[in-house]
Design an enzyme around this catalytic site. Structure first.
Site, PDB file in Angstrom:
ATOM      1  N   ASP A  21     -45.712  -3.924  19.144  1.00  0.00           N
ATOM      2  CA  ASP A  21     -44.577  -3.571  18.285  1.00  0.00           C
ATOM      3  C   ASP A  21     -44.619  -2.128  17.795  1.00  0.00           C
ATOM      4  OD1 ASP A  21     -43.849  -6.239  18.580  1.00  0.00           O
ATOM      5  OD2 ASP A  21     -44.963  -6.848  16.800  1.00  0.00           O
ATOM      6  N   GLU A  22     -45.155  -1.255  18.610  1.00  0.00           N
ATOM      7  CA  GLU A  22     -45.260   0.155  18.227  1.00  0.00           C
ATOM      8  C   GLU A  22     -43.919   0.877  18.347  1.00  0.00           C
ATOM      9  OE1 GLU A  22     -47.059  -1.296  20.608  1.00  0.00           O
ATOM     10  OE2 GLU A  22     -49.190  -1.182  20.067  1.00  0.00           O
ATOM     11  N   GLY A  23     -43.004   0.287  19.128  1.00  0.00           N
ATOM     12  CA  GLY A  23     -41.726   0.951  19.389  1.00  0.00           C
ATOM     13  C   GLY A  23     -41.610   1.389  20.840  1.00  0.00           C
ATOM     14  N   ALA A  47     -43.363 -10.725  24.359  1.00  0.00           N
ATOM     15  CA  ALA A  47     -42.903  -9.387  23.993  1.00  0.00           C
ATOM     16  C   ALA A  47     -41.556  -9.474  23.289  1.00  0.00           C
ATOM     17  CB  ALA A  47     -42.774  -8.528  25.243  1.00  0.00           C
ATOM     18  N   GLY A  48     -41.309  -8.521  22.423  1.00  0.00           N
ATOM     19  CA  GLY A  48     -39.987  -8.360  21.826  1.00  0.00           C
ATOM     20  C   GLY A  48     -39.778  -6.873  21.654  1.00  0.00           C
ATOM     21  N   THR A  50     -37.240  -3.819  20.804  1.00  0.00           N
ATOM     22  CA  THR A  50     -35.976  -3.639  20.087  1.00  0.00           C
ATOM     23  C   THR A  50     -35.357  -2.277  20.367  1.00  0.00           C
ATOM     24  OG1 THR A  50     -37.085  -4.819  18.316  1.00  0.00           O
ATOM     25  CG2 THR A  50     -34.952  -3.853  17.784  1.00  0.00           C
ATOM     26  N   GLN A 228     -46.979  -5.812  25.128  1.00  0.00           N
ATOM     27  CA  GLN A 228     -48.133  -6.017  24.264  1.00  0.00           C
ATOM     28  C   GLN A 228     -48.796  -4.640  24.050  1.00  0.00           C
ATOM     29  OE1 GLN A 228     -47.604  -8.568  26.993  1.00  0.00           O
ATOM     30  NE2 GLN A 228     -46.400  -9.241  25.266  1.00  0.00           N
ATOM     31  N   THR A 304     -40.108 -11.272  17.917  1.00  0.00           N
ATOM     32  CA  THR A 304     -40.085 -12.501  18.705  1.00  0.00           C
ATOM     33  C   THR A 304     -40.164 -13.728  17.809  1.00  0.00           C
ATOM     34  OG1 THR A 304     -41.054 -11.385  20.596  1.00  0.00           O
ATOM     35  CG2 THR A 304     -41.298 -13.767  20.546  1.00  0.00           C
ATOM     36  N   ARG A 309     -45.490  -9.015   9.627  1.00  0.00           N
ATOM     37  CA  ARG A 309     -46.635  -8.387  10.301  1.00  0.00           C
ATOM     38  C   ARG A 309     -47.668  -7.950   9.264  1.00  0.00           C
ATOM     39  NH1 ARG A 309     -42.390  -4.811  13.715  1.00  0.00           N
ATOM     40  NH2 ARG A 309     -41.906  -6.319  15.338  1.00  0.00           N
ATOM     41  N   ASP A 337     -41.122   8.097   9.455  1.00  0.00           N
ATOM     42  CA  ASP A 337     -40.258   7.995   8.265  1.00  0.00           C
ATOM     43  C   ASP A 337     -40.708   6.919   7.277  1.00  0.00           C
ATOM     44  OD1 ASP A 337     -39.260   6.549  10.753  1.00  0.00           O
ATOM     45  OD2 ASP A 337     -38.130   5.462   9.224  1.00  0.00           O
TER      46      ASP A 337
END
Ligand code: GDP
Ligand code: IMO
Ligand code: MG
Length: 406
Positions: A21-23, A47-48, A50, A228, A304, A309, A337
């Site tokens: 989920d680092e982007g 995985a998810g 975005t 992942q 997901t 988190r 940010d």
């Protein structure tokens, strides 16, 4: 405007450097406009990824994040484990948004199928761990571990069998699974899903390694979208609290059948802080008050599973380790940010917590390096210095455009 293909070469890769989920999705989407092919290599719907375009949020689980760009070729490689209803749902959802991908979708005949019983076994194993060891792994319950177990045991069913009658095979598996896990396999339902999927995506199934090789011979450019992250890697991660696939660049190459020498660059993606979902070691995990503040600012809830988190600070030790394992050529540091209101920013270096002065100014939505406050620049430069990898992208918000290119 810089040319990405010039900067990163014809075959680039995007790899998560923390616990997911680092982007990754966002930078793949940004790069994708200049590349021809976007390929997922390993993992599954755990995985998810975005992407936020205008007011709309797209979350991809199996399809790579480059899908939103028309005309791009989309590959699901051999290393994947694919839950058929999830894939069809994702294809339908894109179609509702006017994006048709069937004619440009290439699915490996070697990828394994995740059946509903894999998900049920995943859940059953978590209950067992909780009872026997007092702790779950905290899996996404997407059937990933059990599907890779079948693959390693050489009893898995692959995408290439989608058009075959697998009743006898599934009935045999059903008897074993009932005995071993007390899980019921609904054979008729699984067969129906296979048939339904074959009608819709049967024509996409092929030898994707051959497709990628002939594309490379024809000067087509490729983004390998990692899923992942390296601290969840089955070999190099925080075992046993890891996923069941190889999440490194090497693992992605294995998953796609691309040789190492074809790769021109590897972009490591890390948050400016750190998060983790599920159990396991997290030495830089923040105090409850700090974690709550960062979680709220960063929207740190799983794409997901919706789980909150666990949240903490950057470990430069981990980033150095992970950069070496993969041979990162560049960083994308995301979510800078989120730290905008922090007075002091802790980080781990050589096993010790240290801190740097915060910038306490808005970096959100900034698009240029020279607009960044001095202390934010210093933080980024410190990451470069300690990991010996230059930072090429800095994320300053959720939207596609919120990225500083250096
Ligand atoms: P992935 O699995 O690595 O693709 O990452 P996820 O999509 O699971 O999680 C990353 C989350 O952070 C998503 O909600 C993104 O929209 C968001 N995000 C990505 N980059 C930035 C950034 O630079 N700033 C902020 N505030 N959010 C970001
Ligand atoms: P992306 O690609 C965050 C974690 C789970 C759990 C462990 C094992 O979006 O970064 P699994 O279901 O794979 O057996 O779960 O791995 N995990 C992820 N965490 N992002 C992911 O993917 C993840 N994929 C698996 O939370 O701790
Ligand atoms: Mg994710």
């Amino acid at each position: 405007m810089k040319s990405f293909t010039k900067q990163f070469g014809p075959v680039t890769s995007v790899i998560g450097a923390q616990w997911g989920d680092e982007g990754k999705g966002k930078v793949v989407d940004l790069l994708a406009k200049e590349y021809d092919i976007i390929a997922r290599a390993c993992g599954g719907a755990n995985a998810g990824h975005t992407i936020v375009v205008g007011d709309h949020k797209h979350v991809f689980h199996l399809l790579p994040s480059g899908c939103l760009h028309e005309g791009k070729q989309i590959v699901l490689g051999s290393g994947l484990v694919i839950h058929l209803p999830t894939l069809l749902e994702e294809i339908d959802l894109l179609q509702e948004h006017g994006i048709d991908i069937i004619d440009r979708l290439h699915i490996s005949e070697e990828a394994h199928i995740v059946f509903d019983y894999h998900k049920d076994i995943d859940a059953a194993l978590e209950i067992m761990r909780s009872k026997e060891k007092g702790q779950e792994i905290g899996t996404t319950k997407r059937g990933i571990g059990p599907a890779y177990m079948d693959k390693a045991q050489r009893v898995g069913i692959r995408m290439g069998s989608l058009d075959s009658d697998m009743r006898a095979e599934l009935e045999q598996r059903a008897a074993f699974i009932k005995h071993a896990y007390n899980v019921t396999v609904h054979v008729d339902n699984e067969l129906k899903q296979m048939q339904l999927s074959n009608n819709r995506i049967g024509k996409c199934i092929k030898n994707t390694a051959a497709f990628l090789h002939s594309s490379m011979e024809n000067d087509q450019t490729i983004i390998i979208e990692g899923a992942q992250a390296v601290l969840l890697d089955i070999d190099h991660g925080t075992y046993p609290y890891v996923t069941s696939s190889s999440t490194t660049l090497a693992g992605a190459l294995q998953g796609l059948g691309i040789p190492p020498r074809a790769v021109s660059s590897c972009i490591g993606v890390a948050k400016a802080y750190c998060t983790r979902v599920g159990s396991g070691l997290f030495p830089t995990e923040a105090s409850e008050a700090d974690a709550t503040r960062l979680r709220d600012r960063g929207g740190e809830y799983g794409s997901t599973t919706g789980r909150p988190r666990r949240t903490g600070w950057l470990s430069l030790d981990d980033l150095s380790y992970v950069a070496r394992i993969n041979g990162f050529t560049h960083w994308n540091i995301t979510k800078l940010d989120v730290l905008d209101e922090e007075h002091s920013i802790p980080f781990e270096l050589q096993g010790e917590m240290q801190s740097m002065e915060g910038w306490t100014q808005k970096t959100a939505e900034l698009r240029e390096w020279k607009q960044l406050p001095k202390h934010a620049q210093k933080y980024i430069e410190r990451i470069e210095k300690e990991t010996n990898v230059p930072v090429a992208f800095i994320g300053t918000g959720q939207k596609r455009e919120d990225m500083i290119l250096r």
